[in-house]
Design a protein around this motif. Structure first.
Motif, mmCIF file in Angstrom:
data_model
loop_
_atom_site.group_PDB
_atom_site.id
_atom_site.type_symbol
_atom_site.label_atom_id
_atom_site.label_comp_id
_atom_site.label_asym_id
_atom_site.label_seq_id
_atom_site.Cartn_x
_atom_site.Cartn_y
_atom_site.Cartn_z
ATOM 1 N N LEU A 1 0.828 -1.202 -0.151
ATOM 2 C CA LEU A 1 -0.009 -0.113 0.017
ATOM 3 C C LEU A 1 0.753 1.257 0.157
ATOM 4 O O LEU A 1 1.864 1.105 0.591
ATOM 5 C CB LEU A 1 -0.833 0.034 1.259
ATOM 6 N N ILE A 2 0.428 2.416 -0.580
ATOM 7 C CA ILE A 2 1.344 3.525 -0.705
ATOM 8 C C ILE A 2 0.774 4.474 0.633
ATOM 9 O O ILE A 2 -0.779 4.658 0.529
ATOM 10 C CB ILE A 2 0.980 4.301 -1.722
ATOM 11 N N GLU A 3 1.428 4.696 1.440
ATOM 12 C CA GLU A 3 1.342 5.657 2.667
ATOM 13 C C GLU A 3 0.985 6.966 2.075
ATOM 14 O O GLU A 3 2.007 7.661 1.728
ATOM 15 C CB GLU A 3 2.171 5.446 3.680
ATOM 16 N N VAL A 4 -0.105 7.700 2.343
ATOM 17 C CA VAL A 4 -0.254 9.212 2.068
ATOM 18 C C VAL A 4 -0.425 10.019 3.327
ATOM 19 O O VAL A 4 -1.300 9.509 4.300
ATOM 20 C CB VAL A 4 -1.699 8.970 0.975
ATOM 21 N N ASN A 5 0.183 10.969 3.038
ATOM 22 C CA ASN A 5 0.107 11.787 4.372
ATOM 23 C C ASN A 5 -1.018 12.927 4.081
ATOM 24 O O ASN A 5 -0.680 14.155 3.728
ATOM 25 C CB ASN A 5 1.592 12.613 4.706
ATOM 26 N N ILE A 6 -1.966 12.664 4.481
ATOM 27 C CA ILE A 6 -3.153 13.147 4.122
ATOM 28 C C ILE A 6 -3.412 14.623 4.578
ATOM 29 O O ILE A 6 -3.786 15.423 4.075
ATOM 30 C CB ILE A 6 -4.749 12.448 4.359
ATOM 31 N N GLY A 7 -2.725 14.776 5.862
ATOM 32 C CA GLY A 7 -2.785 16.207 6.525
ATOM 33 C C GLY A 7 -1.653 17.004 6.407
ATOM 34 O O GLY A 7 -1.513 18.077 6.611
ATOM 35 N N GLY A 8 -0.580 16.465 5.525
ATOM 36 C CA GLY A 8 0.440 17.223 5.199
ATOM 37 C C GLY A 8 1.085 17.538 6.358
ATOM 38 O O GLY A 8 1.918 18.642 6.520
ATOM 39 N N GLU A 9 1.544 16.770 7.265
ATOM 40 C CA GLU A 9 2.053 16.901 8.683
ATOM 41 C C GLU A 9 3.745 16.648 8.335
ATOM 42 O O GLU A 9 3.874 15.434 8.016
ATOM 43 C CB GLU A 9 1.491 15.932 9.588
ATOM 44 N N ASN A 10 4.450 17.362 9.138
ATOM 45 C CA ASN A 10 5.984 17.287 8.932
ATOM 46 C C ASN A 10 6.459 16.235 9.628
ATOM 47 O O ASN A 10 7.346 15.684 9.609
ATOM 48 C CB ASN A 10 6.586 18.537 9.114
ATOM 49 N N SER A 11 5.489 15.814 10.702
ATOM 50 C CA SER A 11 5.990 14.805 11.955
ATOM 51 C C SER A 11 5.522 13.488 11.232
ATOM 52 O O SER A 11 5.706 12.547 12.153
ATOM 53 C CB SER A 11 5.352 14.968 13.155
ATOM 54 N N LYS A 12 5.177 13.357 10.378
ATOM 55 C CA LYS A 12 4.534 11.990 9.849
ATOM 56 C C LYS A 12 5.234 11.597 8.361
ATOM 57 O O LYS A 12 5.536 12.373 7.648
ATOM 58 C CB LYS A 12 2.965 12.117 9.543
#
Length: 240
Positions: A132-143
């Motif tokens: 699966l491709i992990e998407v940083n949906i919230g655009g968080e720098n910590s994730k």
């Protein structure tokens, strides 16, 4: 949880799984689906094999581990005849060689570099690794996870790689103050999932949308998730 006897923890696990199954079924019906349409994954980070096996005895056929070494050390003690194991945590490229062929699915591909290494190691072992491709949906720098804007290009490039197949998307939304905010992120991710699925890209079989954990799996299912990752709601607080 650490002071409970094994039998007491077994009873808690049994009760928790039955309760969660009911909640998943209710949320699935509300989203015009059924319980069988939702993958119920037990997240087993820091959980001892005896308790993981109890969850498997309760009919769970999918577990998820965060760390390569923890998964490999537990695997000989797990009853995996009727249960699949996935890797759900951040995967370093130097650990790919160890995990390829050991799990059914890698749920946290967050860079082309990682995808390329999975491709290379899978070809060397003459197999295809699903991910699966992990998407940083919230655009968080910590994730970890790629940005929404990078997704199309990444999928197109992975489509050219042998030994790896993209089966869907995974996301963990930002911590939200209310359900309305949470629904916004989950709904956005579901729309992206449908758009990608409709494109029918080469070397992909987009069927899994992994979102929702112990605190928000019902909301995620209502927004279209078909793969929820639940740990503490089954096994209690993690013991470090």
């Amino acid at each position: 949880m650490g002071c409970l006897s094994v039998d007491e923890r077994f009873k808690n696990i049994d009760y928790n799984i039955a309760f969660i199954k009911e909640r998943i079924a209710e949320a699935a019906v509300k989203s015009s689906r059924s319980y069988g349409d939702i993958d119920f994954m037990a997240v087993t980070k820091t959980v001892e094999p005896i308790f993981i096996n109890r969850a498997i005895e309760n009919g769970l056929n999918l577990i998820g581990e965060n760390k390569v070494q923890e998964l490999l050390s537990k695997k000989p003690y797990l009853n995996l005849d009727k249960c699949e194991a996935n890797l759900i945590g951040h995967l370093q490229t130097n650990k790919v060689r160890q995990i390829v062929g050991e799990v059914s699915l890698i749920e946290s591909v967050d860079s082309l570099k990682l995808a390329s290494e999975i491709s290379k190691r899978s070809v060397a072992k003459d197999l295809v690794t699903e991910c699966l491709i992990e998407v940083n949906i919230g655009g968080e720098n910590s994730k970890t996870g790629i940005s929404v804007g990078e997704l199309d290009e990444m999928l197109c490039q992975i489509a050219e790689m042998p030994g790896i197949k993209v089966c869907g998307l995974m996301t963990i939304p930002p911590i939200c103050d209310n359900d309305a905010e949470l629904f916004k992120y989950f709904s956005k991710m579901h729309k992206i999932f449908i758009d990608i699925k409709d494109k029918k890209l080469d070397n992909t079989d987009i069927s899994i949308l992994s979102m929702g954990m112990s605190g928000d799996y019902e909301q995620a299912i209502l927004c279209g998730s078909n793969h929820v990752r639940i740990g503490s709601a089954i096994f209690g607080p993690r013991l470090y």
